[in-house]
Design an enzyme around this catalytic site. Structure first.
Site, PDB file in Angstrom:
ATOM      1  N   LYS A   1      -1.424   7.224  10.298  1.00  0.00           N
ATOM      2  CA  LYS A   1      -0.694   5.940  10.273  1.00  0.00           C
ATOM      3  C   LYS A   1       0.303   5.793  11.416  1.00  0.00           C
ATOM      4  O   LYS A   1       0.610   4.684  11.830  1.00  0.00           O
ATOM      5  CB  LYS A   1       0.042   5.780   8.936  1.00  0.00           C
ATOM      6  CG  LYS A   1      -0.872   5.374   7.788  1.00  0.00           C
ATOM      7  CD  LYS A   1      -0.055   5.086   6.539  1.00  0.00           C
ATOM      8  CE  LYS A   1      -0.939   4.632   5.404  1.00  0.00           C
ATOM      9  NZ  LYS A   1      -0.188   4.260   4.200  1.00  0.00           N
TER      10      LYS A   1
ATOM     11  N   ASP B   1       1.596  -2.256   3.655  1.00  0.00           N
ATOM     12  CA  ASP B   1       2.096  -1.487   2.492  1.00  0.00           C
ATOM     13  C   ASP B   1       3.361  -2.116   1.903  1.00  0.00           C
ATOM     14  O   ASP B   1       3.455  -2.328   0.696  1.00  0.00           O
ATOM     15  CB  ASP B   1       2.402  -0.037   2.899  1.00  0.00           C
ATOM     16  CG  ASP B   1       1.145   0.818   2.945  1.00  0.00           C
ATOM     17  OD1 ASP B   1       0.170   0.491   2.245  1.00  0.00           O
ATOM     18  OD2 ASP B   1       1.143   1.823   3.682  1.00  0.00           O
TER      19      ASP B   1
END
Ligand code: NAP
Length: 293
Positions: free
Chosen positions: A72, A108
């Site tokens: 990520k 997210d």
């Protein structure tokens, strides 16, 4: 049954490991429902192979992909453009191929806020405690600070490794006009700070399967007027949520964040309203059928 043909677009997940990811199930259910000629697959990509994998995805002209641990953060240097929130967070979980250019986003935090909103939780002027300053905690903290800057409110971040909580306090206050405090995760700090908190978010992995007997916050610190949100989705109801519910608090489950972060990625890629109901059904069916839960 969808027909795969020469025009089928490919979406995928890259990470290590990816075998247990629910993303293929959620996105394929959405493609099927909306009759979109696309498939979503999961590819196990080790740390050392990330650049080669991204080069390959570019060459194959894949339409978009999700990125999970451990890539990520390292993916950022391999992309052509990064959305401003993802840049602030310093992590990307969604990439869209726009005419050959790879654009990175982070859904997210937005997914977490959407989970709260869809459960009737208002953020305006609220005092929020986030336990955990890892990938999930950071993404939620940035998305939340962006919201609270508009409406007022306060954030307290607790983390076992206190340096990460302090770093997050510093970067949030440098970026947004919002009150933030970063503290060591300890019973004493929780006891002192949770007295006035409206929303408690667990963004640690404490309580996640198979350690389902654990909880990051002891039940006597939870008040009936609190909202308690756990980002963990395995099990569907963690010990923290079970105890919070018993104390009379409103609870929000991690599976909601999972589905809404996927829905946001779907919206970025497909530019259509995601079929939330089908996405939930697919995620819940899989989580409930998992014999370990
Ligand atoms: P991460 O970057 O590895 O961060 C883990 C966090 O948990 C850190 O804050 C870490 O503290 C803390 N932690 C771990 N073990 C601990 C312990 N024994 N005591 C206290 N704190 C502990 O992982 P992540 O990506 O943020 O994921 C965290 C959780 O969120 C996982 O359960 C993951 O499945 C879940 N998640 C859910 C969603 C969703 O859509 N619902 C999305 C992303 C992640 P230190 O910094 O001190 O190590």
């Amino acid at each position: 049954m969808r027909l795969i043909n020469g025009k089928t677009r490919l979406y995928c997940l890259i990470g290590d490991p990816v075998q247990h990811s629910l993303s293929p199930i959620i996105h394929n259910a959405a493609f099927e429902k909306l009759n979109i000629n696309a498939v979503y697959l999961a590819f196990n990509v080790s740390k050392g192979n990330l650049k080669k994998a991204v080069d390959g995805l570019r060459s194959l002209n894949v339409a978009g992909f999700n990125v999970t641990m451990p890539h990520k953060v390292s993916i950022l240097s391999l992309l052509d453009r990064i959305d401003s929130l993802a840049e602030k967070i310093g992590a990307v979980n969604t990439v869209k191929n726009v005419d050959g250019k790879l654009v990175g986003y982070n859904t997210d935090g937005i997914g977490a806020l959407e989970a709260l909103k869809r459960n009737g939780v208002k953020l305006e002027g609220k005092k929020v405690a986030i336990v955990g300053a890892g990938g999930a905690g950071k993404a939620i903290a940035f998305a939340l600070a962006q919201q609270l800057e508009k409406f007022g409110g306060e954030i307290t971040i607790f983390n076992r490794t206190v340096e990460k909580a302090v770093w997050l306090e510093k970067s949030l206050t440098e970026t947004f006009d919002v009150k933030v405090k970063g503290l060591k995760l300890s019973d004493l700090n929780l006891k002192n700070e949770l007295k006035n908190v409206d929303i408690l978010i667990n963004a640690t992995s404490v309580g996640m399967y198979p350690s389902t007997g654990k909880t990051p916050v002891s039940k006597n610190l939870i008040k009936p007027n609190m909202v308690v949100f756990d980002v963990i989705y395995e099990p569907l109801k963690t010990r923290l949520l079970t105890e919070a519910e018993k104390r009379g608090a409103k609870i929000v489950r991690g599976v909601d964040m999972l589905v809404y972060q996927a829905a946001k990625a779907f919206e970025i890629w497909i530019k259509k309203k995601p079929p939330i109901k089908e996405m939930f059904k697919a995620a819940l069916r899989t989580l409930k059928s998992s014999k370990e839960l």
